[in-house]
Design a protein around this motif. Structure first.
Motif, PDB file in Angstrom:
ATOM      1  N   LYS A 175       0.846  -1.193   0.000  1.00 49.02           N
ATOM      2  CA  LYS A 175       0.000   0.000   0.000  1.00 49.02           C
ATOM      3  C   LYS A 175       0.877   1.237   0.000  1.00 49.02           C
ATOM      4  O   LYS A 175       2.040   1.205   0.428  1.00 49.02           O
ATOM      5  CB  LYS A 175      -0.921   0.007   1.224  1.00 49.02           C
ATOM      6  CG  LYS A 175      -1.962  -1.097   1.237  1.00 49.02           C
ATOM      7  CD  LYS A 175      -2.987  -0.884   2.333  1.00 49.02           C
ATOM      8  CE  LYS A 175      -4.090  -1.930   2.264  1.00 49.02           C
ATOM      9  NZ  LYS A 175      -5.168  -1.677   3.243  1.00 49.02           N
ATOM     10  N   ASP A 178      -0.416   7.104   1.742  1.00 47.10           N
ATOM     11  CA  ASP A 178      -1.739   7.725   1.831  1.00 47.10           C
ATOM     12  C   ASP A 178      -2.844   6.701   2.102  1.00 47.10           C
ATOM     13  O   ASP A 178      -3.871   7.037   2.704  1.00 47.10           O
ATOM     14  CB  ASP A 178      -2.063   8.486   0.546  1.00 47.10           C
ATOM     15  CG  ASP A 178      -1.336   9.818   0.456  1.00 47.10           C
ATOM     16  OD1 ASP A 178      -0.828  10.280   1.496  1.00 47.10           O
ATOM     17  OD2 ASP A 178      -1.261  10.387  -0.650  1.00 47.10           O
ATOM     18  N   GLN A 179      -2.656   5.476   1.645  1.00 44.51           N
ATOM     19  CA  GLN A 179      -3.663   4.443   1.882  1.00 44.51           C
ATOM     20  C   GLN A 179      -3.641   3.928   3.309  1.00 44.51           C
ATOM     21  O   GLN A 179      -4.636   3.386   3.791  1.00 44.51           O
ATOM     22  CB  GLN A 179      -3.438   3.279   0.907  1.00 44.51           C
ATOM     23  CG  GLN A 179      -3.762   3.600  -0.532  1.00 44.51           C
ATOM     24  CD  GLN A 179      -3.384   2.482  -1.478  1.00 44.51           C
ATOM     25  OE1 GLN A 179      -2.330   1.853  -1.332  1.00 44.51           O
ATOM     26  NE2 GLN A 179      -4.236   2.216  -2.457  1.00 44.51           N
TER      27      GLN A 179
END
Length: 377
Positions: A175, A178-179
């Motif tokens: 990921k 930001d995720q």
């Protein structure tokens, strides 16, 4: 369920940090300003603060995002300063219940309000730091729906999703930052990388890798130099890892990546034994890696005029000469009350002024040490 009344004895499912409101005196106290000076800053720079009726006179009412917006504004005006270079800090004591998480969370908030951009990383699979900031790692999507908790409170990523791809074994879905990241107080507040029980699985590929204790340091270096797509760590002045009370592979990685080790320690006889273990652990770490972070040992839950506590404090200073904070976290029921309410002490307007002032003095001293380290590099 929203928290409408902070003094309620009801158990709340979650705290809506966006809708808590604060009087001018509390907001000004977050910055060490007078209410007059705070109002001048708002008027000079067009900061709009809502008004609420208090008796017959409307009064300014601040939300947490308002407070952090003012912090960001003060930084942009050079009234509050970041660091000349990034500093990484870890908390660790080989004993539970010494206020590591309380220290990590509240120090993060204090430093953000003081003008730093802070990334707080929950490096404990129990996820206490995450839970303190409203992200219960034990709740799945269905639980959130059933309890009426917003979906964005779901812990759906952790440090393993970011560091795992650097390792040969990839037990986690890759990921971007930001995720994974959470922003409990809005964009201008501290940023959080949460944790859940699956973070423990990161220890397996770390154990199997070369330089098994150096991967956090590599991740930070690569994230600061643009070598990891979607993971820019260079925007942060301060990165704080909160660790479990065990010298696990995860803990060793965070300490190896750090320049400062924060060690909140109670002065009672049980925690006193942890002091010896901490001293021995640090000595072994320094011998193995030919490196050791600076130490700030913080006396916590301190009670005045207790001869045994004072004696233990003398021993603490002997074990870590020059490494013990002058200021202390004094025992106060406010810490437990804030925890029960789900509101960090630094943002709880119901806290006793003496409790807040003492905590701010400790965090100010630690921030001073952080600034010294940053200027020495």
């Amino acid at each position: 369920m929203n928290v409408e009344n902070e003094t309620s004895d009801e158990i709340q499912n979650f705290v809506d940090f966006q809708n808590l409101v604060y009087p001018p005196a509390f907001a000004a106290g977050c910055f060490g300003l007078t209410t007059r000076r705070l109002k001048d800053i708002e008027e000079e720079h067009g900061v709009n603060i809502r008004r609420v009726a208090r008796g017959s006179v409307p009064s300014r009412a601040y939300t947490i995002p308002d407070i952090f917006e003012i912090s960001a504004l003060r930084r942009s005006l050079n009234q509050a300063k970041g660091l000349p270079r990034q500093i990484v800090v870890s908390t660790f004591v080989p004993k539970g219940g010494t206020s590591k998480t309380t220290t990590a969370v509240n120090l993060s908030i204090y430093c953000q309000l003081a003008g730093l951009k802070v990334l707080l990383i929950d490096n404990d699979p129990q996820g206490d730091t995450s839970g303190t900031l409203g992200y219960d790692p034990d709740l799945g999507p269905e639980d959130l729906v059933e309890m009426g908790i917003p979906a964005d409170r779901l812990v759906d990523g952790h440090l393993g999703n970011l560091i795992g791809p650097l390792l040969r074994m990839r037990p986690f879905e890759e990921k971007t930052l930001d995720q994974v990241i959470k922003k409990p107080f809005g964009e201008n507040g501290i940023h959080l990388i949460p944790a859940d029980a699956y973070l423990e699985d990161l220890g397996v590929p770390l154990d199997a890798s070369n330089n098994s204790d150096m991967w956090y340091a590599k991740w930070i270096e690569d994230g600061n130099t643009g070598q990891i797509p979607g993971c820019d760590l260079s925007v942060y002045d301060l990165i704080i890892f909160d660790n479990a009370p065990s010298g696990s592979r995860l803990t060793k990685n965070s300490v190896a990546a750090s320049e400062l080790l924060l060690c909140p320690v109670r002065m009672d006889k049980f925690s006193f034994r942890a002091l010896i273990r901490l001293h021995d652990w640090c000595a072994r770490f320094a011998k193995e890696y030919k490196f050791a972070p600076a130490i700030s040992a913080i006396p916590t839950m301190f009670k005045r005029n207790r001869s045994r506590l004072l004696s233990n404090l003398v021993t603490l200073n002997e074990l870590f000469p020059g490494g013990v904070t002058d200021e202390k976290i004094y025992f106060s029921e406010d810490y437990e009350k804030a925890l029960d309410l789900g509101i960090p002490l630094m943002l709880w307007k119901g806290a006793n002024k003496a409790t807040l002032d003492a905590a701010r003095d400790v965090y100010s001293e630690i921030l001073g040490r952080i600034r010294t380290l940053a200027n020495e590099g």
